[in-house]
Design an enzyme around this catalytic site. Structure first.
Site, PDB file in Angstrom:
ATOM      1  N   SER A 146     -25.232   5.344  23.738  1.00 34.32           N
ATOM      2  CA  SER A 146     -26.649   5.119  23.461  1.00 34.32           C
ATOM      3  C   SER A 146     -27.075   3.771  24.018  1.00 34.32           C
ATOM      4  O   SER A 146     -26.266   2.836  24.089  1.00 34.32           O
ATOM      5  CB  SER A 146     -26.901   5.148  21.957  1.00 34.32           C
ATOM      6  OG  SER A 146     -28.230   4.768  21.646  1.00 34.32           O
ATOM      7  N   TYR A 156     -24.386   1.780  13.635  1.00 31.42           N
ATOM      8  CA  TYR A 156     -24.559   2.769  14.700  1.00 31.42           C
ATOM      9  C   TYR A 156     -24.421   2.103  16.064  1.00 31.42           C
ATOM     10  O   TYR A 156     -23.676   2.574  16.936  1.00 31.42           O
ATOM     11  CB  TYR A 156     -25.916   3.461  14.573  1.00 31.42           C
ATOM     12  CG  TYR A 156     -26.162   4.506  15.644  1.00 31.42           C
ATOM     13  CD1 TYR A 156     -25.687   5.803  15.497  1.00 31.42           C
ATOM     14  CD2 TYR A 156     -26.879   4.194  16.802  1.00 31.42           C
ATOM     15  CE1 TYR A 156     -25.903   6.763  16.469  1.00 31.42           C
ATOM     16  CE2 TYR A 156     -27.092   5.142  17.787  1.00 31.42           C
ATOM     17  CZ  TYR A 156     -26.614   6.421  17.615  1.00 31.42           C
ATOM     18  OH  TYR A 156     -26.826   7.371  18.593  1.00 31.42           O
TER      19      TYR A 156
END
Length: 258
Positions: A146, A156
């Site tokens: 990501s 995350y």
């Protein structure tokens, strides 16, 4: 990715294959003629996707129902990836999810489950794949990371930063043995990912179409690149993160959580 010398048909294994980026990988890889092994938790949805791809593209599709937070389920997928008699030519580590709340507002169990999918599963499946691929001198891995990996946005982002670092190292380590490893770093993408987090999905210029994202990543992979960052806007963001102080970047942590 061409098939290995011992097979006439390339086989790709995709985790999280029934929705979003994983489903699009399945669709595009099937369209180019790959046989598929699809991994996800939802048995009914897996069978539905598999049958659609078999009918449309006349390929072989195997399904593996597995929850990657369950170590026994993960071990079954590892065994399939490592199978020398039925080689996997391309592994797409796509499965993943995010948590809407900030770190202390989530339980430690929820945070751990996320890391099991984003980090542990990627490590163990890559270990299984690299062993088989390096041994035969052929293969590839795409790890879906990501753009958040370049930003300080909690656990995350930390997990995705690990994916980037691991993928870049593996790319350099195993390239000479015929294995290509690439990290795909998507920005906001029009999939179910944000809906599952109960976050509003946008539709502006920052939101990428999933077919473009996957197509661009496959082209980057075929060129042997270590990273794929589709979209000029996200290439710019990733470049800027190297120049902007972390105390400023930290202000972005609420973006995409509402």
């Amino acid at each position: 990715m061409p098939p290995s010398p011992t097979t006439s048909q390339a086989t790709s294994l995709i985790t999280g294959a029934t929705a979003g980026i994983g489903h699009e990988y399945a669709r595009q890889l099937a369209a180019r003629g790959d046989d598929l092994v699809l991994v996800a938790r939802d048995s009914a949805r897996l069978e539905q996707v598999a049958e659609e791809l078999r009918r449309t593209h006349h390929i072989e599709v195997e399904v593996l129902v597995a929850d990657l937070t369950d170590r026994d389920d993960l071990a079954r997928v590892e065994a399939r990836v490592a199978d020398r008699e039925r080689p996997i030519d391309l592994l797409v580590n796509n499965a993943g999810f995010g948590l809407k709340k900030r770190f202390l507002d989530n339980s430690a169990d929820a945070e751990t489950a996320m890391l099991e999918v984003l980090v542990t599963a990627v490590l163990r499946l890559s270990h299984a794949a690299l062993g088989a691929m390096a041994e035969r001198g052929h293969g590839g891995i795409i790890n879906v990371s990501s753009v958040a990996a370049f930003l300080p946005r909690g656990s995350y982002s930390a997990a995705k930063a690990w994916v980037n670092s691991f993928s870049e190292w593996a790319h350099l380590e195993y390239k000479s043995r015929g294995v290509t490893v690439m990290a795909l770093c998507p920005g906001f993408t029009k999939t179910e990912f944000h809906e599952r987090m109960e976050v509003t999905r946008g539709d502006g210029f920052m939101w990428l179409d999933v077919d473009f994202l996957v197509s661009k990543s496959l082209k980057d992979f075929e060129k042997g690149r270590a990273y794929s960052i589709p979209g000029a806007q996200y290439k710019t963001i990733s470049a800027l993160t190297k120049a902007v102080p972390n105390r400023v970047l930290r202000l972005t942590q609420s973006v995409g959580r509402r």
